[in-house]
Design a protein around this motif. Structure first.
Motif, PDB file in Angstrom:
ATOM      1  N   LEU A  80       0.751  -1.285   0.006  1.00  0.00           N
ATOM      2  CA  LEU A  80       0.169  -0.058   0.080  1.00  0.00           C
ATOM      3  C   LEU A  80       0.976   1.250  -0.007  1.00  0.00           C
ATOM      4  N   VAL A  81       0.654   2.031  -1.040  1.00  0.00           N
ATOM      5  CA  VAL A  81       1.431   3.193  -1.103  1.00  0.00           C
ATOM      6  C   VAL A  81       0.841   4.244  -0.342  1.00  0.00           C
ATOM      7  N   SER A  82       1.423   4.892   0.439  1.00  0.00           N
ATOM      8  CA  SER A  82       1.162   6.201   1.277  1.00  0.00           C
ATOM      9  C   SER A  82       1.325   7.552   0.706  1.00  0.00           C
ATOM     10  N   LEU A  83       0.207   8.518   0.444  1.00  0.00           N
ATOM     11  CA  LEU A  83       0.447   9.739  -0.357  1.00  0.00           C
ATOM     12  C   LEU A  83       0.065  10.805   0.594  1.00  0.00           C
ATOM     13  N   VAL A  84       0.340  12.010   0.413  1.00  0.00           N
ATOM     14  CA  VAL A  84      -0.417  13.091   1.052  1.00  0.00           C
ATOM     15  C   VAL A  84      -1.518  13.562   0.228  1.00  0.00           C
ATOM     16  N   ASP A  85      -1.497  13.447  -1.028  1.00  0.00           N
ATOM     17  CA  ASP A  85      -2.713  13.891  -1.614  1.00  0.00           C
ATOM     18  C   ASP A  85      -2.662  13.003  -3.059  1.00  0.00           C
ATOM     19  N   ALA A  86      -3.909  12.983  -3.579  1.00  0.00           N
ATOM     20  CA  ALA A  86      -4.249  11.900  -4.798  1.00  0.00           C
ATOM     21  C   ALA A  86      -3.489  12.535  -5.914  1.00  0.00           C
ATOM     22  N   ASN A  87      -2.481  12.196  -6.537  1.00  0.00           N
ATOM     23  CA  ASN A  87      -1.529  12.446  -7.641  1.00  0.00           C
ATOM     24  C   ASN A  87      -1.685  11.152  -8.585  1.00  0.00           C
ATOM     25  N   LEU A  88      -2.415  11.547  -9.436  1.00  0.00           N
ATOM     26  CA  LEU A  88      -2.922  10.435 -10.405  1.00  0.00           C
ATOM     27  C   LEU A  88      -1.550   9.903 -11.127  1.00  0.00           C
ATOM     28  N   GLY A  89      -0.664  10.603 -11.289  1.00  0.00           N
ATOM     29  CA  GLY A  89       0.598  10.138 -12.028  1.00  0.00           C
ATOM     30  C   GLY A  89       1.157   9.196 -11.121  1.00  0.00           C
ATOM     31  N   VAL A  90       1.527   9.548  -9.928  1.00  0.00           N
ATOM     32  CA  VAL A  90       2.271   8.618  -9.022  1.00  0.00           C
ATOM     33  C   VAL A  90       1.599   7.568  -8.551  1.00  0.00           C
ATOM     34  N   MET A  91       0.268   7.658  -8.620  1.00  0.00           N
ATOM     35  CA  MET A  91      -0.547   6.530  -8.376  1.00  0.00           C
ATOM     36  C   MET A  91      -0.745   5.526  -9.405  1.00  0.00           C
ATOM     37  N   THR A  92      -0.549   6.016 -10.638  1.00  0.00           N
ATOM     38  CA  THR A  92      -0.748   5.142 -12.033  1.00  0.00           C
ATOM     39  C   THR A  92       0.676   4.423 -11.901  1.00  0.00           C
ATOM     40  N   ARG A  93       1.876   5.091 -11.852  1.00  0.00           N
ATOM     41  CA  ARG A  93       3.033   4.509 -11.900  1.00  0.00           C
ATOM     42  C   ARG A  93       3.159   3.121 -10.721  1.00  0.00           C
ATOM     43  N   ALA A  94       2.597   3.614  -9.485  1.00  0.00           N
ATOM     44  CA  ALA A  94       2.820   2.734  -8.348  1.00  0.00           C
ATOM     45  C   ALA A  94       1.961   1.340  -8.824  1.00  0.00           C
TER      46      ALA A  94
END
Length: 124
Positions: A80-94
């Motif tokens: 599970l990747v921990s994010l501060v905000d919903a960044n679609l680019g980071v989420m897609t790459r992850a």
């Protein structure tokens, strides 16, 4: 007992996650970097759950996820990747690299357990 590894350079995030998850019998270990996590995994063995910061210094999230997937100890773990905000680019790459889902910070007990529940049965 379920084993969780929290990889985050914030000791506060590691401490809060460990306290919350420890309350439901998930043994949690923290690492400040991917290199430290790999050393811990070499000593401790299998891990069922990994909470990985998307903002580790010097390590793109997709590289960190791929490195964890390549290790026998975490190849089948829920990441599970921990994010501060919903960044679609980071989420897609992850996700493309093999992450199972996401956790948004800051989190409290209810939100962390809700995110973890689909991957590790939570007895809250």
């Amino acid at each position: 007992m379920t084993q969780c590894l929290v990889i985050d350079d914030s000791s506060v995030v590691v401490k809060v996650a460990a306290r919350i998850l420890g309350g439901i019998d998930i043994e949690t270990t923290g690492a400040a970097s991917l290199a430290e996590a790999e050393m811990l995994l070499a000593k401790s063995g299998l891990c069922e759950l990994v909470i990985l910061s998307a903002a580790l210094d010097g390590t793109p999230v997709e590289a960190a996820v791929k490195a964890l997937r390549a290790k026998p100890a975490t190849a089948k773990a829920a990441i599970l990747v921990s994010l501060v905000d919903a960044n679609l680019g980071v989420m897609t790459r992850a996700k493309r690299a093999g992450a199972n889902g996401f956790i948004f910070r800051p989190f409290d007990r209810a939100s962390l357990l809700a995110w973890v529940d689909p991957f590790v049965k939570v007895a809250a």
